[in-house]
Design a protein around this motif. Sequence first.
Motif, PDB file in Angstrom:
ATOM      1  N   THR A   1       1.019  -1.146  -0.515  1.00  0.00           N
ATOM      2  CA  THR A   1      -0.429   0.053   0.160  1.00  0.00           C
ATOM      3  C   THR A   1       0.782   1.388   0.368  1.00  0.00           C
ATOM      4  O   THR A   1       0.405   2.529  -0.653  1.00  0.00           O
ATOM      5  CB  THR A   1      -0.990   0.112   1.802  1.00  0.00           C
ATOM      6  OG1 THR A   1      -1.461  -1.298   1.274  1.00  0.00           O
ATOM      7  CG2 THR A   1      -2.428   1.498   0.767  1.00  0.00           C
TER       8      THR A   1
ATOM      9  N   THR B   1      -2.601  -6.075   4.997  1.00  0.00           N
ATOM     10  CA  THR B   1      -2.839  -6.504   3.356  1.00  0.00           C
ATOM     11  C   THR B   1      -1.504  -7.169   2.959  1.00  0.00           C
ATOM     12  O   THR B   1      -1.317  -7.217   1.876  1.00  0.00           O
ATOM     13  CB  THR B   1      -2.247  -5.118   2.585  1.00  0.00           C
ATOM     14  OG1 THR B   1      -1.342  -3.806   3.357  1.00  0.00           O
ATOM     15  CG2 THR B   1      -3.444  -4.043   2.577  1.00  0.00           C
TER      16      THR B   1
ATOM     17  N   GLU C   1      -5.370  -3.239  -1.190  1.00  0.00           N
ATOM     18  CA  GLU C   1      -3.488  -2.630  -1.325  1.00  0.00           C
ATOM     19  C   GLU C   1      -3.268  -1.943  -1.924  1.00  0.00           C
ATOM     20  O   GLU C   1      -2.332  -0.322  -1.936  1.00  0.00           O
ATOM     21  CB  GLU C   1      -2.337  -4.201  -1.268  1.00  0.00           C
ATOM     22  CG  GLU C   1      -0.952  -3.842  -1.774  1.00  0.00           C
ATOM     23  CD  GLU C   1      -0.507  -4.858  -1.774  1.00  0.00           C
ATOM     24  OE1 GLU C   1       0.636  -4.808  -2.593  1.00  0.00           O
ATOM     25  OE2 GLU C   1      -0.810  -6.046  -1.641  1.00  0.00           O
TER      26      GLU C   1
ATOM     27  N   ALA D   1      -6.134   1.446  -2.919  1.00  0.00           N
ATOM     28  CA  ALA D   1      -6.363   2.127  -1.736  1.00  0.00           C
ATOM     29  C   ALA D   1      -6.817   3.433  -1.501  1.00  0.00           C
ATOM     30  O   ALA D   1      -6.214   4.157  -0.501  1.00  0.00           O
ATOM     31  CB  ALA D   1      -5.527   1.371   0.255  1.00  0.00           C
TER      32      ALA D   1
END
Length: 586
Positions: A322, A374, A428, A431
């Motif tokens: 992320t 994630t 991930e 987002a």
Amino acid sequence: MEAIEVPVLIVGGGGCGLSASIFLSDLGVEHLLVERHTDTSRLPRAHYLNQRTMEILRQHDLVDVVHERSAPMEMFGRVRWQTSLAGDGPLDARVIHEMDAFGGGALTEVYAEHGPVLPTKLPQLRLEPELRRRAEKDNPGRVLFGHELTAFADKGDRVVAEVRDVATGETTTVTARYLIAADGGRTVGAELGVQMEGVPSMLNVTTAYLTADLSPWWHDGTIVTWFVNPYRPDLSSTLMEMGPTWGKNCEEWALHFNPGDADRDDPDAMIARIREVLGVPDLELTLHRISQWTVEGVLADRYRQGRVLIVGDAAHRQPPTTGLGLNGGVQDVHNLAWKLAAVLSGRADDSLLDSYEAERRPVGKRNVDWGLSTWFNHKVVTEAAVGLGAHIPVERRPSVFAAYFDASPVGAAVRARAAEILNTHRSECQAHDLEVGFAYEDGALVPDGTEPPARAPLGNTYHPTTRPGHMLPHAWIERNGARLSTHDLVGRTGGFVLIAGPEGKAWCDAAAEAAEKFSVPLTAVRIGDGAECAPADGRWAAVREITDEGAVLVRPDHHVAWRSGTAGDDPAGTLGDVLARILGRG
């Protein structure tokens, strides 16, 4: 060097520390930055600058220089899973799955609706030199690389530090009112006894930084390619472009994988392993550097101790999934810089700095927790989707892959089921809410009693709102014939902005009175038909959440400090009370 007295000492000259220097310079705050290394990072490290970070860089006139060197959206807006990069076998170089990511593809329209600038890709080793040049230009002689902090003490009313010139060994005493610890937690936090809570040392990863011509096999537009090897799990890896040219002609690459311990210290063995991992046995390459790093998810138990403020990796370290590490650090110092400026100028009480921890630590915790979530989901998804869990013997891997790519109806069903699982990866790489939807529930703001908007469980839907603590929603407006974002109403020099509706003159008058009373830079503007700023479309009306007589007070960091949906009974008194509460002035 003679002893130095300065309002702020920044320890650390990475992306976070250099950003702090730039922001403080723009705010007129004298400071000294010291960094023990003689140059900026020589490792690729973080490479994704999310939308919120790009908005911050735009506020501080850095976005153009970033865009000059970064990858355009069409060159990085997807993620991909493949069996290998190259090879002639029936299972080699096969695409398992791909999806839009980080504002690319179908996401671009959504991201563009919610911000004046899109995310971009620029590795840290290319970003930091640009930040350093700007920091040195704005603060000449006070950005000192090759200087390390050797000791410091909080004396209650000041911090006294000892700084050593690495080349000469000469030491200098630095006295500062505040110290920003942007050192990655190497020195300051440990000395203060700051505890890093969470999940440490989950996995050791090796990164090979190399130059090679991969143009015959590379797929343009991919920010991350994960290789899931059909034959040997130890050859699975992650490959990313590192520029300076983007696309098939990219020269430099970062390859993350887990080689044997012996390979880590043997360049020849490492080069052989790289060729094996990529599936190009005769690949010509130059290996620049081998680095090892640890995947962890930890959060500092405090962000402030006395006159020391802890930021960036010194405050939070999470898995790279992320991309919340460097981005979170830049956002930390963006939150902190205007508060330091207000306190040092006498416009605010020292207690305003307590709001830094109150606001940023919950965001840091969410980012760490999200990064861990994630990270684990990525591992599970790969195994569950393709069917290559740890329980699958090595000798059965090719048959599992063959079933996945089979042209029969059963193969189509296998791929369809896998796609359902793989698409959960949007938590991930899509987002958006994590990037721009974070909000402060407690701190330098005055709540209005409303509930926050719902947050999507997978973090992929952002709901703009003017609720106090949230980022000011972006909308295009026009003023004096120029097209602006609502974010542009907030300058880079530390002022508040009151945005009123077209009938909100009373609030604008109150803002002028409050600015004089508190000696606070505060400008007021009305948006609406017949006002000084006209909506460029219908977006501001859709997101403002106030009436034509209402107003929104915006902080120097774009976050809403307070709002009134209507005209109010005593605008001057109300706004005065609001500023007093925010600035800690009784």
